[in-house]
Design a protein around this motif. Structure first.
Motif, PDB file in Angstrom:
ATOM      1  N   GLN A  56       0.875  -1.108  -0.436  1.00 37.52           N
ATOM      2  CA  GLN A  56       0.048   0.552   0.074  1.00 37.52           C
ATOM      3  C   GLN A  56       1.102   1.461   0.152  1.00 37.52           C
ATOM      4  OE1 GLN A  56      -3.682   0.272  -0.142  1.00 37.52           O
ATOM      5  NE2 GLN A  56      -3.469  -1.628  -0.241  1.00 37.52           N
ATOM      6  N   LEU A  57       1.618   1.206  -1.190  1.00 38.43           N
ATOM      7  CA  LEU A  57       2.449   2.346  -0.939  1.00 38.43           C
ATOM      8  C   LEU A  57       2.025   3.661  -1.547  1.00 38.43           C
ATOM      9  CD1 LEU A  57       5.630   3.364   0.174  1.00 38.43           C
ATOM     10  CD2 LEU A  57       6.441   3.085  -2.686  1.00 38.43           C
ATOM     11  N   SER A  58       2.099   4.731  -1.035  1.00 43.66           N
ATOM     12  CA  SER A  58       1.466   6.193  -2.338  1.00 43.66           C
ATOM     13  C   SER A  58       3.171   6.291  -2.889  1.00 43.66           C
ATOM     14  CB  SER A  58       1.336   7.583  -1.317  1.00 43.66           C
ATOM     15  OG  SER A  58       0.956   8.514  -1.862  1.00 43.66           O
ATOM     16  N   PRO A  59       2.679   6.547  -4.539  1.00 43.21           N
ATOM     17  CA  PRO A  59       3.329   6.928  -4.864  1.00 43.21           C
ATOM     18  C   PRO A  59       4.161   7.943  -5.120  1.00 43.21           C
ATOM     19  CG  PRO A  59       0.791   7.132  -5.702  1.00 43.21           C
ATOM     20  CD  PRO A  59       1.118   6.320  -5.005  1.00 43.21           C
ATOM     21  N   LYS A  60       3.633   8.503  -3.744  1.00 43.67           N
ATOM     22  CA  LYS A  60       4.246  10.319  -3.561  1.00 43.67           C
ATOM     23  C   LYS A  60       5.460   9.635  -2.449  1.00 43.67           C
ATOM     24  CE  LYS A  60       2.853  14.853  -1.982  1.00 43.67           C
ATOM     25  NZ  LYS A  60       1.525  15.201  -2.035  1.00 43.67           N
ATOM     26  N   ASP A  61       5.376   8.546  -2.245  1.00 43.11           N
ATOM     27  CA  ASP A  61       6.403   8.561  -1.542  1.00 43.11           C
ATOM     28  C   ASP A  61       6.922   7.339  -1.798  1.00 43.11           C
ATOM     29  OD1 ASP A  61       5.067   9.620   0.626  1.00 43.11           O
ATOM     30  OD2 ASP A  61       4.141   7.536   1.386  1.00 43.11           O
ATOM     31  N   PRO A  62       8.886   7.223  -1.086  1.00 44.94           N
ATOM     32  CA  PRO A  62       9.980   6.522  -1.993  1.00 44.94           C
ATOM     33  C   PRO A  62       9.931   5.613  -1.268  1.00 44.94           C
ATOM     34  CG  PRO A  62      10.910   7.796  -0.167  1.00 44.94           C
ATOM     35  CD  PRO A  62       9.553   8.127   0.190  1.00 44.94           C
ATOM     36  N   ILE A  63      10.093   4.148  -2.215  1.00 49.18           N
ATOM     37  CA  ILE A  63      10.881   3.083  -2.440  1.00 49.18           C
ATOM     38  C   ILE A  63      12.413   3.237  -0.793  1.00 49.18           C
ATOM     39  CG2 ILE A  63      11.016   0.890  -3.051  1.00 49.18           C
ATOM     40  CD1 ILE A  63       9.783   1.507  -5.270  1.00 49.18           C
ATOM     41  N   VAL A  64      11.997   2.229   0.310  1.00 45.70           N
ATOM     42  CA  VAL A  64      13.028   2.499   0.332  1.00 45.70           C
ATOM     43  C   VAL A  64      13.841   0.891   0.624  1.00 45.70           C
ATOM     44  CG1 VAL A  64      13.827   2.839   2.811  1.00 45.70           C
ATOM     45  CG2 VAL A  64      12.559   4.339   1.686  1.00 45.70           C
ATOM     46  N   VAL A  65      15.206   0.557   0.755  1.00 43.01           N
ATOM     47  CA  VAL A  65      15.284  -0.780   0.812  1.00 43.01           C
ATOM     48  C   VAL A  65      16.895  -0.898   2.112  1.00 43.01           C
ATOM     49  CG1 VAL A  65      16.994  -2.453  -0.282  1.00 43.01           C
ATOM     50  CG2 VAL A  65      15.420  -0.965  -1.906  1.00 43.01           C
TER      51      VAL A  65
END
Length: 402
Positions: A56-65
């Protein structure tokens, strides 16, 4: 998988969408290379990786690894639906990779990361991150072009392609700045359209910027904000015309100084067969566009060939001031009554010299204030009737004032 100099394979650690990983025991690592080329350091756990965001990640937020028990050596994130790689950057300590690209709604991103533990053993780990899939995406378009030179009557605005149910949240995502600073506010015209203007006309020479940050936001009813928009406008010199239906005169002011007075004929207010009254709208208009020559056809508002009062005539020096077909323009047929009577079909008629002068000097966003026309008030959806609304009523039209 990475082979360790004849000592077996380093465990491949698979990460679930939740970001949890399994260590799979203790990884063997390459130590200092001796004459034979290989040394092992037993008992050093493999570095693990978490892929944050889940389903449920918002596309406004970054992907974090994020790496634990080691550092990141390499990260690749791809949208397999488009084949596009996602740009991102490692933190200075190489424990975190953060995307800095715009993500998409309803996308599944495949991530591959290589992490290295303190002993130098590398392990490749994989995961998925999914962005939210909304029931609808409300995308805004600008009321004006995204840049340009406008008069002091400039009105900003946005039109959405979906109904906005949470207007307050959406309005909070808008930002208007002006230099010099001027007090202004938003006014909702309907479920999909919102306008902005200052309390008074813009100051000549102002720079006005509009930015939205609605993308990725829930805005009601399962709908999320679409791509953001931005615009920058320059306000030129103040040009204001004051047209009086009682005196049948129009006066033009440049930066507050009277520079031109012209006799005019406005829309007729009495029943003159074969057509009834067609008074000019009262209130503040702004210039929408202009063209040096056009064919004015009454069929554009429903009076077509064969109907009483039909006309189709060429007109010159046409400055449009409403969506309803009101223009400032030359009309040689009414020159005899210009300055004494209102006989037009709603336009402001002038002779050739005066019409050409107004055409040359008045441009988009310049103001034409109409008084004593005998007509109804210009509405907000009839061009830029925004200025006809009192400031208190305008403020009440904000979703943040209710």
């Amino acid at each position: 998988m990475i082979r360790i100099a004849g000592l077996g394979l380093v465990a491949v650690l698979l990460a679930a969408c939740s970001g949890q990983t399994e260590t799979g025991g203790t990884a063997q690592a390459v130590g200092a290379a001796g004459p034979t080329g290989t040394a092992t350091v037993p008992g050093v756990p493999a570095a693990t990786v978490a892929f944050e965001g889940g389903d449920q990640l918002s596309p406004k937020d970054p992907i974090v690894v994020r790496a634990s028990g080691g550092t990141l050596q390499a990260v690749t994130v791809t949208n397999p639906q488009t084949g596009n790689a996602v740009k991102g950057a490692l933190s200075p300590d190489k424990t975190t990779w953060t995307s800095n690209d715009r993500l998409r709604y309803g996308a599944t991103y495949q991530a591959v990361a290589t992490a290295v533990n303190p002993a130098g053993a590398a392990s490749e780990q994989r995961g998925e991150v999914r962005t939210i899939k909304p029931s609808g995406v409300a995308t805004a378009s600008l009321f004006q072009p995204s840049s340009g030179d406008f008069g002091v009557g400039l009105v900003l605005g946005l039109k959405f392609d979906h109904d906005i149910t949470d207007k307050a949240t959406v309005e909070k995502s808008f930002k208007v700045t002006s230099s010099p600073a001027q007090d202004g506010g938003w006014y909702w015209v309907g479920k999909r359209e919102v306008h902005y203007r200052p309390k008074e006309y813009w100051k000549a020479g102002s720079t006005v910027k509009l930015e939205t940050t609605t993308f990725g936001m829930p805005i009601g009813g399962g709908v999320y904000g679409g791509q953001d928009v931005s615009a920058t406008y320059k306000v030129h010199d103040s040009w204001i015309a004051k047209a009086d239906g009682k005196t049948h005169q129009m006066k033009a002011f440049h930066n507050g100084q009277l520079v031109k007075t012209a006799p005019i004929s406005m829309g007729k207010t009495v029943d003159t067969p074969p057509r009834g009254p067609t008074p000019t709208f009262n209130g503040t208009h702004t210039v929408l566009s202009k063209v040096d020559h056009t064919i004015m056809d009454s069929c554009s508002y429903g009076v077509c060939e064969g109907d009483p009062g039909y006309y189709k005539a060429p007109e010159n020096w046409d400055v449009r001031i409403s969506n309803d077909g009101e223009y400032l323009h030359e009309n040689l047929k009414t020159v005899g009554v210009q300055g004494s009577d209102n006989v037009s079909n709603g336009c402001l008629n002038m002779n050739t010299e005066n019409a050409k002068w107004f055409f040359d000097n008045f441009n988009a966003g310049d103001v034409v204030e109409v008084t004593n026309s005998g007509g109804p008030q210009l509405s907000i959806n009839n061009g830029h009737g925004d200025w006809a609304i009192s400031w208190s009523a305008w403020q009440a039209g904000s979703a943040l004032r209710g």
